[in-house]
Scaffold this motif. Structure first.
Motif, PDB file in Angstrom:
ATOM      1  N   PHE A 136       0.820  -1.207   0.000  1.00 47.93           N
ATOM      2  CA  PHE A 136       0.000   0.000   0.000  1.00 47.93           C
ATOM      3  C   PHE A 136       0.861   1.268   0.000  1.00 47.93           C
ATOM      4  CE2 PHE A 136      -2.682  -3.412   1.390  1.00 47.93           C
ATOM      5  CZ  PHE A 136      -3.915  -3.123   0.840  1.00 47.93           C
ATOM      6  N   VAL A 137       1.768   1.397   0.975  1.00 45.36           N
ATOM      7  CA  VAL A 137       2.590   2.606   1.047  1.00 45.36           C
ATOM      8  C   VAL A 137       3.541   2.703  -0.147  1.00 45.36           C
ATOM      9  CG1 VAL A 137       4.351   3.831   2.378  1.00 45.36           C
ATOM     10  CG2 VAL A 137       2.434   2.738   3.562  1.00 45.36           C
ATOM     11  N   PHE A 138       4.286   1.647  -0.429  1.00 47.86           N
ATOM     12  CA  PHE A 138       5.253   1.712  -1.525  1.00 47.86           C
ATOM     13  C   PHE A 138       4.598   1.955  -2.883  1.00 47.86           C
ATOM     14  CE2 PHE A 138       9.356  -0.469   0.206  1.00 47.86           C
ATOM     15  CZ  PHE A 138       9.537   0.595   1.079  1.00 47.86           C
ATOM     16  N   PRO A 139       3.513   1.262  -3.242  1.00 48.11           N
ATOM     17  CA  PRO A 139       2.868   1.592  -4.512  1.00 48.11           C
ATOM     18  C   PRO A 139       2.444   3.051  -4.599  1.00 48.11           C
ATOM     19  CG  PRO A 139       2.068  -0.512  -3.706  1.00 48.11           C
ATOM     20  CD  PRO A 139       2.914   0.076  -2.609  1.00 48.11           C
ATOM     21  N   MET A 140       1.964   3.607  -3.478  1.00 46.87           N
ATOM     22  CA  MET A 140       1.567   5.012  -3.463  1.00 46.87           C
ATOM     23  C   MET A 140       2.774   5.930  -3.654  1.00 46.87           C
ATOM     24  SD  MET A 140      -0.555   7.051  -0.500  1.00 46.87           S
ATOM     25  CE  MET A 140       0.765   7.043   0.716  1.00 46.87           C
ATOM     26  N   PHE A 141       3.900   5.591  -3.036  1.00 47.61           N
ATOM     27  CA  PHE A 141       5.081   6.435  -3.161  1.00 47.61           C
ATOM     28  C   PHE A 141       5.736   6.323  -4.536  1.00 47.61           C
ATOM     29  CE2 PHE A 141       4.563   7.368   1.201  1.00 47.61           C
ATOM     30  CZ  PHE A 141       5.323   8.502   1.453  1.00 47.61           C
ATOM     31  N   ARG A 142       5.485   5.231  -5.262  1.00 45.94           N
ATOM     32  CA  ARG A 142       5.963   5.187  -6.643  1.00 45.94           C
ATOM     33  C   ARG A 142       5.341   6.309  -7.455  1.00 45.94           C
ATOM     34  NH1 ARG A 142       4.124  -0.853  -7.024  1.00 45.94           N
ATOM     35  NH2 ARG A 142       5.395  -1.661  -5.313  1.00 45.94           N
TER      36      ARG A 142
ATOM     37  N   GLU B 149      -3.548  17.687  -2.415  1.00 45.12           N
ATOM     38  CA  GLU B 149      -3.618  19.140  -2.317  1.00 45.12           C
ATOM     39  C   GLU B 149      -2.240  19.762  -2.059  1.00 45.12           C
ATOM     40  OE1 GLU B 149      -6.855  20.037   0.418  1.00 45.12           O
ATOM     41  OE2 GLU B 149      -8.307  19.784  -1.206  1.00 45.12           O
ATOM     42  N   GLY B 150      -1.235  19.162  -2.682  1.00 42.29           N
ATOM     43  CA  GLY B 150       0.104  19.740  -2.687  1.00 42.29           C
ATOM     44  C   GLY B 150       0.952  19.488  -1.469  1.00 42.29           C
ATOM     45  N   LEU B 151       0.359  18.933  -0.387  1.00 45.23           N
ATOM     46  CA  LEU B 151       1.105  18.846   0.866  1.00 45.23           C
ATOM     47  C   LEU B 151       0.947  17.531   1.627  1.00 45.23           C
ATOM     48  CD1 LEU B 151       0.345  22.448   2.209  1.00 45.23           C
ATOM     49  CD2 LEU B 151       2.576  21.594   1.457  1.00 45.23           C
ATOM     50  N   TYR B 152      -0.236  16.940   1.610  1.00 42.05           N
ATOM     51  CA  TYR B 152      -0.548  15.827   2.513  1.00 42.05           C
ATOM     52  C   TYR B 152      -0.121  14.490   1.902  1.00 42.05           C
ATOM     53  CZ  TYR B 152      -3.556  12.472   5.014  1.00 42.05           C
ATOM     54  OH  TYR B 152      -4.045  11.401   5.710  1.00 42.05           O
ATOM     55  N   LEU B 153       0.654  13.714   2.659  1.00 38.10           N
ATOM     56  CA  LEU B 153       1.200  12.446   2.178  1.00 38.10           C
ATOM     57  C   LEU B 153       0.282  11.251   2.435  1.00 38.10           C
ATOM     58  CD1 LEU B 153       4.999  12.850   3.057  1.00 38.10           C
ATOM     59  CD2 LEU B 153       3.813  13.303   0.927  1.00 38.10           C
ATOM     60  N   LEU B 154      -0.989  11.499   2.762  1.00 40.82           N
ATOM     61  CA  LEU B 154      -2.050  10.484   2.723  1.00 40.82           C
ATOM     62  C   LEU B 154      -1.853   9.341   3.721  1.00 40.82           C
ATOM     63  CD1 LEU B 154      -2.230  10.418  -1.177  1.00 40.82           C
ATOM     64  CD2 LEU B 154      -4.065  11.211   0.323  1.00 40.82           C
ATOM     65  N   GLY B 155      -1.296   9.664   4.883  1.00 36.63           N
ATOM     66  CA  GLY B 155      -0.995   8.625   5.864  1.00 36.63           C
ATOM     67  C   GLY B 155      -2.206   7.892   6.405  1.00 36.63           C
TER      68      GLY B 155
ATOM     69  N   LEU C 283       3.249   5.027   8.879  1.00 30.79           N
ATOM     70  CA  LEU C 283       3.569   6.114   7.963  1.00 30.79           C
ATOM     71  C   LEU C 283       3.437   7.478   8.622  1.00 30.79           C
ATOM     72  CD1 LEU C 283       4.351   7.124   5.172  1.00 30.79           C
ATOM     73  CD2 LEU C 283       1.955   6.916   4.472  1.00 30.79           C
ATOM     74  N   HIS C 284       2.425   7.656   9.476  1.00 31.19           N
ATOM     75  CA  HIS C 284       2.239   9.008  10.013  1.00 31.19           C
ATOM     76  C   HIS C 284       1.435   9.027  11.297  1.00 31.19           C
ATOM     77  CE1 HIS C 284      -1.946  10.733   8.707  1.00 31.19           C
ATOM     78  NE2 HIS C 284      -2.096   9.579   9.294  1.00 31.19           N
ATOM     79  N   THR C 285       1.343  10.220  11.869  1.00 28.77           N
ATOM     80  CA  THR C 285       0.426  10.521  12.963  1.00 28.77           C
ATOM     81  C   THR C 285      -0.426  11.714  12.548  1.00 28.77           C
ATOM     82  OG1 THR C 285       1.935   9.708  14.668  1.00 28.77           O
ATOM     83  CG2 THR C 285       0.236  11.233  15.368  1.00 28.77           C
ATOM     84  N   SER C 286      -1.737  11.616  12.783  1.00 29.08           N
ATOM     85  CA  SER C 286      -2.675  12.680  12.444  1.00 29.08           C
ATOM     86  C   SER C 286      -3.395  13.125  13.701  1.00 29.08           C
ATOM     87  CB  SER C 286      -3.693  12.157  11.414  1.00 29.08           C
ATOM     88  OG  SER C 286      -4.823  12.999  11.350  1.00 29.08           O
ATOM     89  N   SER C 287      -3.416  14.414  13.934  1.00 28.12           N
ATOM     90  CA  SER C 287      -4.119  14.976  15.097  1.00 28.12           C
ATOM     91  C   SER C 287      -5.122  16.004  14.617  1.00 28.12           C
ATOM     92  CB  SER C 287      -3.121  15.628  16.060  1.00 28.12           C
ATOM     93  OG  SER C 287      -2.154  14.695  16.498  1.00 28.12           O
ATOM     94  N   GLU C 288      -6.361  15.909  15.144  1.00 36.51           N
ATOM     95  CA  GLU C 288      -7.434  16.800  14.718  1.00 36.51           C
ATOM     96  C   GLU C 288      -8.332  17.137  15.899  1.00 36.51           C
ATOM     97  OE1 GLU C 288      -9.446  14.630  11.624  1.00 36.51           O
ATOM     98  OE2 GLU C 288      -8.236  15.526  10.057  1.00 36.51           O
ATOM     99  N   GLY C 289      -9.060  18.235  15.765  1.00 32.76           N
ATOM    100  CA  GLY C 289     -10.127  18.557  16.717  1.00 32.76           C
ATOM    101  C   GLY C 289      -9.683  19.356  17.919  1.00 32.76           C
TER     102      GLY C 289
ATOM    103  N   PRO D 158       7.517  11.618   9.246  1.00 30.46           N
ATOM    104  CA  PRO D 158       8.976  11.799   9.174  1.00 30.46           C
ATOM    105  C   PRO D 158       9.651  10.922   8.121  1.00 30.46           C
ATOM    106  CG  PRO D 158       8.324  10.678  11.215  1.00 30.46           C
ATOM    107  CD  PRO D 158       7.078  11.180  10.587  1.00 30.46           C
ATOM    108  N   GLY D 159       9.430   9.609   8.196  1.00 26.43           N
ATOM    109  CA  GLY D 159      10.052   8.718   7.229  1.00 26.43           C
ATOM    110  C   GLY D 159       9.510   8.901   5.831  1.00 26.43           C
ATOM    111  N   GLY D 160       8.205   9.152   5.714  1.00 22.79           N
ATOM    112  CA  GLY D 160       7.593   9.344   4.409  1.00 22.79           C
ATOM    113  C   GLY D 160       8.112  10.578   3.702  1.00 22.79           C
TER     114      GLY D 160
END
Length: 407
Positions: free
Chosen positions: A75-81, A87-93, A187-193, A281-283
C-alpha cells in the motif's frame, strides 16, 4: 436494515470502539468478532484482546494481526511510486491505511461466516467513505454498520454514561474533553479537533508526538543513502532491509531531525474543510529520495505524464477509491514507469529539512557528455537547435502575423 447475525468490528480497544462493541451486542443481539490491526501505531495491542474478552468476546473471535510489512509493501510503496501528495502537501498517511483494514475486515467476515462489518468512523469524516467504498468493492453482499450514524449517543456525556452502565472501563483522562484526537500508523500521525479547530491559532507543541522540534534538532546535519529497485526503497546506507523496517528506520532519522511536520487545512471528501497536524517523518524522507532517483532514471515524457496524473491518483486514495478500476489502471501505468527507477540517493537531514545532494544509477539517463560546458567531443551539435526552434516557433509566428493583421 435486517439485523445482522454476526458482525466483524474494526476494534482499537479504545473507549469508542469498546462502546460500539457493546452497542452492537445490545442493539442487534448479534455475535461480534473483533479485528485489531497492527499498522505500526506504536501502541501495545494486548490490552485490546483483554478488553474484548472482558466484554464477552470468545477468544476464537478476536483477531489481532501484525500487518506492518503488508501495509508498507502493498500500500505505502505503490503510493510512493506515484509521489502521491493530496492538495500539494498531505502524504495520505490515514487514507492509505483504510483499504488494508477494510480488506482484512472483509476477509475475516468471509472466514468466520459474518454477514456484516462495522467501523467507528464518524458521520462527518472521510474514513466512513473509505471503509464503505472498499467493502462495496470487495464484497457487496456484506452489510456495513456505522454506529455513529445510527445511535443516539450524540455527546461525550452520553457515551460515558453508556460505558458506565455497561461496565466498560473508562480511563481517567477520558472523563473530560480530550484535547484532540489522534490516528497513527507506521507512515504518520494525524491529530485533529478541539485545540486544533481554530486554524488561526498555532498548534501547541505537545501535539507533535513523532518528531523533535526542528529548532531542537541536532546542530550538525546527517548524511544517509537510500537505495531503490524499480521504484521501491530496498536499503539504507547499503544495508538491505524489509519494507516496514526501512520505513521504521527512516522514521527514526526523521524524528531525530524534526522532519515531516505539517499544519494543514484540507478539503474533506464529504464537503467541509478541516485542520489537521500531520507528522510523516520517514515518508517525507522517502518522497525526497524517490524523486531524487527518478530525476536521473525516468524519461522526461514519462515523468511529466506521471506528474500530471499524480493529483488524480492522490485524490482517488484520499476519497477512498483504492479498489476502483481507475486507481488500478493508474497504478499499472505508474508501475510501468518504475522499471528503471533503480539506484542510490544521498540525502542531507538538517533541522526539519531533507535535501537530495547526490544520486547515481546504472540505469541513469544523465549524460555529462551532452550537458558539459566544456568540449563535448561532438556529442551534441549546437547548430541543430536552430531548426528545432524554428519549427516550434512556426505556429507562434502565424498567430502573431494574424493578430497584427487584424489589429
Amino acid at each position: 436494515m435486517t439485523a445482522p447475525k454476526k458482525v466483524v468490528l474494526a476494534y482499537s480497544g479504545g473507549l469508542d470502539t469498546s462502546i460500539i462493541l457493546k452497542w452492537l451486542q445490545t442493539e442487534y443481539g448479534c455475535e461480534v468478532v473483533t479485528f485489531t490491526a497492527d499498522l505500526g501505531q506504536g501502541e501495545e495491542l494486548d490490552p485490546a484482546r483483554k478488553k474484548a474478552e472482558m466484554l464477552g468476546i470468545n477468544p476464537d473471535s478476536i483477531f489481532i494481526e501484525d500487518l506492518r510489512e503488508e501495509f508498507v509493501s502493498d500500500f505505502v510503496f505503490p503510493m510512493f511510486r506515484a509521489n502521491a501528495v493530496y492538495e500539494g502537501l498531505y502524504l495520505l498517511g490515514t487514507s492509505i491505511a483504510r483499504p488494508l483494514i477494510s480488506k482484512r475486515l472483509v476477509e475475516i467476515a468471509e472466514e468466520t461466516g459474518a454477514d456484516a462489518v462495522a467501523h467507528g468512523a464518524t458521520g462527518k469524516g472521510n474514513d466512513q467513505v473509505r471503509f464503505e467504498l472498499s467493502v462495496a468493492a470487495l464484497n457487496p453482499s456484506l452489510k456495513v454498520i456505522a454506529p455513529w450514524r445510527e445511535w443516539n449517543l450524540t455527546s461525550r456525556t452520553s457515551l460515558l454514561a453508556f460505558a458506565e452502565q455497561n461496565q466498560i472501563p473508562i480511563a481517567k483522562d477520558k472523563r473530560g474533553e480530550a484535547p484532540f484526537s489522534v490516528d497513527a500508523n507506521l507512515l504518520h500521525t494525524s491529530s485533529e479537533g478541539k485545540v486544533l479547530e481554530n486554524p488561526a491559532e498555532e498548534a501547541p507543541d505537545y501535539v507533535y508526538a513523532r518528531t523533535v522540534h526542528p529548532e531542537d534538532a541536532p546542530d550538525q546535519p546527517e548524511i544517509i543513502e537510500v537505495t531503490f529497485e524499480k521504484g521501491d526503497a530496498v536499503a539504507i546506507n547499503g544495508k538491505a532491509l524489509s519494507p516496514a523496517t526501512i520505513l521504521t528506520d527512516l522514521n527514526e532519522y526523521g524524528r531525530k531531525h524534526g522532519i515531516g511536520r505539517l499544519d494543514f487545512v484540507e478539503n474533506r471528501f464529504v464537503g467541509m474543510k478541516s485542520r489537521g497536524i500531520y507528522e510523516t517523518p520517514g515518508g517525507t524522507i522517502l518522497l525526497e529520495a524517490h524523486r531524487g532517483i527518478e530525476q536521473i532514471t525516468l524519461d522526461s515524457g514519462a515523468g511529466h505524464l506521471k506528474d500530471s496524473l499524480m493529483p488524480r491518483y492522490a485524490e482517488l486514495i484520499y476519497n477512498g477509491f483504492w479498489f476502483s478500476p481507475e486507481r488500478e489502471m493508474l497504478q499499472a501505468l505508474i508501475d510501468k514507469s518504475q522499471e528503471h527507477v533503480t539506484g542510490t540517493v544521498r540525502l542531507k537531514l538538517y533541522k526539519g529539512s531533507v535535501r537530495c545532494i547526490g544520486r547515481w544509477s546504472e540505469h541513469s539517463l544523465y549524460s555529462e557528455a551532452h550537458v558539459t560546458f566544456e568540449d563535448d567531443a561532438g556529442a551534441y551539435d549546437q547548430k541543430d537547435a536552430k531548426g528545432f526552434i524554428t519549427l516550434n516557433a512556426l505556429r507562434l509566428r502565424l498567430l502573431a502575423a494574424r493578430n497584427r493583421r487584424l489589429g
